[in-house]
Design a protein around this motif. Structure first.
Motif, PDB file in Angstrom:
ATOM      1  N   GLU A 267       0.710  -1.295  -0.119  1.00  0.00           N
ATOM      2  CA  GLU A 267      -0.042  -0.019  -0.005  1.00  0.00           C
ATOM      3  C   GLU A 267       0.838   1.259  -0.170  1.00  0.00           C
ATOM      4  O   GLU A 267       1.786   1.252   0.582  1.00  0.00           O
TER       5      GLU A 267
ATOM      6  N   THR B   3       0.563   5.470   0.083  1.00  0.00           N
ATOM      7  CA  THR B   3      -0.259   6.633   0.481  1.00  0.00           C
ATOM      8  C   THR B   3       0.362   7.814   0.170  1.00  0.00           C
ATOM      9  O   THR B   3       1.564   7.901   0.559  1.00  0.00           O
TER      10      THR B   3
ATOM     11  N   THR C 272      -2.215   4.224  -3.841  1.00  0.00           N
ATOM     12  CA  THR C 272      -3.371   3.462  -3.159  1.00  0.00           C
ATOM     13  C   THR C 272      -4.494   4.361  -2.577  1.00  0.00           C
ATOM     14  O   THR C 272      -5.596   4.171  -2.574  1.00  0.00           O
ATOM     15  N   HIS C 273      -3.685   5.376  -1.680  1.00  0.00           N
ATOM     16  CA  HIS C 273      -4.549   6.369  -0.949  1.00  0.00           C
ATOM     17  C   HIS C 273      -3.832   7.787  -1.386  1.00  0.00           C
ATOM     18  O   HIS C 273      -2.548   7.822  -1.442  1.00  0.00           O
TER      19      HIS C 273
ATOM     20  N   PRO D  42      -7.327   4.502  -6.760  1.00  0.00           N
ATOM     21  CA  PRO D  42      -6.970   5.151  -5.565  1.00  0.00           C
ATOM     22  C   PRO D  42      -8.109   5.679  -4.656  1.00  0.00           C
ATOM     23  O   PRO D  42      -9.006   6.219  -5.254  1.00  0.00           O
TER      24      PRO D  42
ATOM     25  N   SER E 294       4.106  -1.137   3.761  1.00  0.00           N
ATOM     26  CA  SER E 294       3.383  -0.041   3.429  1.00  0.00           C
ATOM     27  C   SER E 294       4.409   1.309   3.462  1.00  0.00           C
ATOM     28  O   SER E 294       5.092   1.454   4.209  1.00  0.00           O
TER      29      SER E 294
ATOM     30  N   ILE F  13       4.261   5.526   3.334  1.00  0.00           N
ATOM     31  CA  ILE F  13       3.319   7.012   3.330  1.00  0.00           C
ATOM     32  C   ILE F  13       4.348   8.036   2.926  1.00  0.00           C
ATOM     33  O   ILE F  13       5.534   8.195   3.811  1.00  0.00           O
TER      34      ILE F  13
END
Length: 253
Positions: free
Chosen positions: A82, A84, A108-109, A147, A197, A199
């Protein structure tokens, strides 16, 4: 099937083997893509699944056209983790391009934020526009996932959202900072062999303030550099995400 057109839909539009098409989707298939009854295209639910579908008349007469799912298509074009993006909103409509190109790169975000130097205060209609752009970009780039774009929040709220979530020890949080001696993002990515993941936060025109950088570090973010050159607010997210995608694709290969 590479030459087939793709259409992103909501999963709730699927009723058994039939897809209930919206008026806008029917117009897009017939008038924009120039598909006729009986022709095939790819349906993607934005959550990881693709199907081969055939355009047919709606025998129940609720709409003009519908689509019948003929077979599921197994495909894996997504990044392995993931990803972000926290992005301070740039001026004008430039965030449209951030959404479009971030989607192409595998995010994805997406969380748009208002920082101390943010000039734009988006209207509620902007979110729907960005969601549409993300959907179109996912179709174009042959992604399985569209997303998720969150509502715009203040920078401090964004930090608290990620600070309070129970992330695994292999979740890495980075804030990209210009004019600094922080380690390169690329070096950090290459050094971390176990990534579950990621960010990444990128700043506005003029960059993050010292207070914003310190707040991010206090919330568990690592400050990193994207290089010696000063990047625009619309360029920094693309550079950061490109580095992540390249490292992950290399490991996958």
């Amino acid at each position: 099937m590479a030459d087939l057109q793709r259409l992103a839909i909501a999963s709730e539009q699927i009723d058994r083997q039939k897809v209930v098409l919206t008026i806008e989707q029917q117009h897009y298939l017939r008038r924009v893509l120039r598909l006729g009854v009986g022709e095939r295209f790819i349906v993607m639910d934005g959550e990881g699944k693709w199907w081969l579908a055939k355009l047919t008349p709606d025998i129940f007469g609720k709409t003009e056209l519908t689509a019948v799912l003929e077979q599921e298509i197994l495909i894996q074009n997504e990044l392995s983790i993931e990803l972000t993006l926290i992005s301070a909103l740039p001026k004008g409509n430039n965030f449209d391009e951030v959404v479009r190109q971030s989607t192409e790169l595998g995010v994805t975000h997406i969380l748009p934020v208002i920082s101390s130097r943010t000039l734009l205060k988006p209207s509620s209609q902007k979110l729907r526009r960005w969601e549409k752009i993300a959907s179109e970009a996912a179709e174009q780039s042959e992604r399985q996932v569209v997303p998720k774009i969150r509502e715009t929040v203040e920078y401090s709220v964004a930090l608290s959202l990620f600070e309070n979530q129970n992330f695994s020890t292999n979740c890495h949080k980075y804030i990209c900072v210009a004019r600094n001696n922080y380690p390169l993002l690329l070096d950090n990515l290459l050094d971390n062999q176990k990534l579950e993941s990621i960010i990444i936060a990128t700043g506005p025109e003029g960059g993050w303030t010292n207070g914003e950088i310190e707040a991010a570090i206090a919330s568990g973010f690592q400050a990193v550099s994207l290089g010696k050159r000063i990047l625009r607010a619309v360029t920094a997210p693309l550079v950061a995400l490109s580095l992540v995608a390249a490292v992950l694709e290399r490991r996958k290969a």
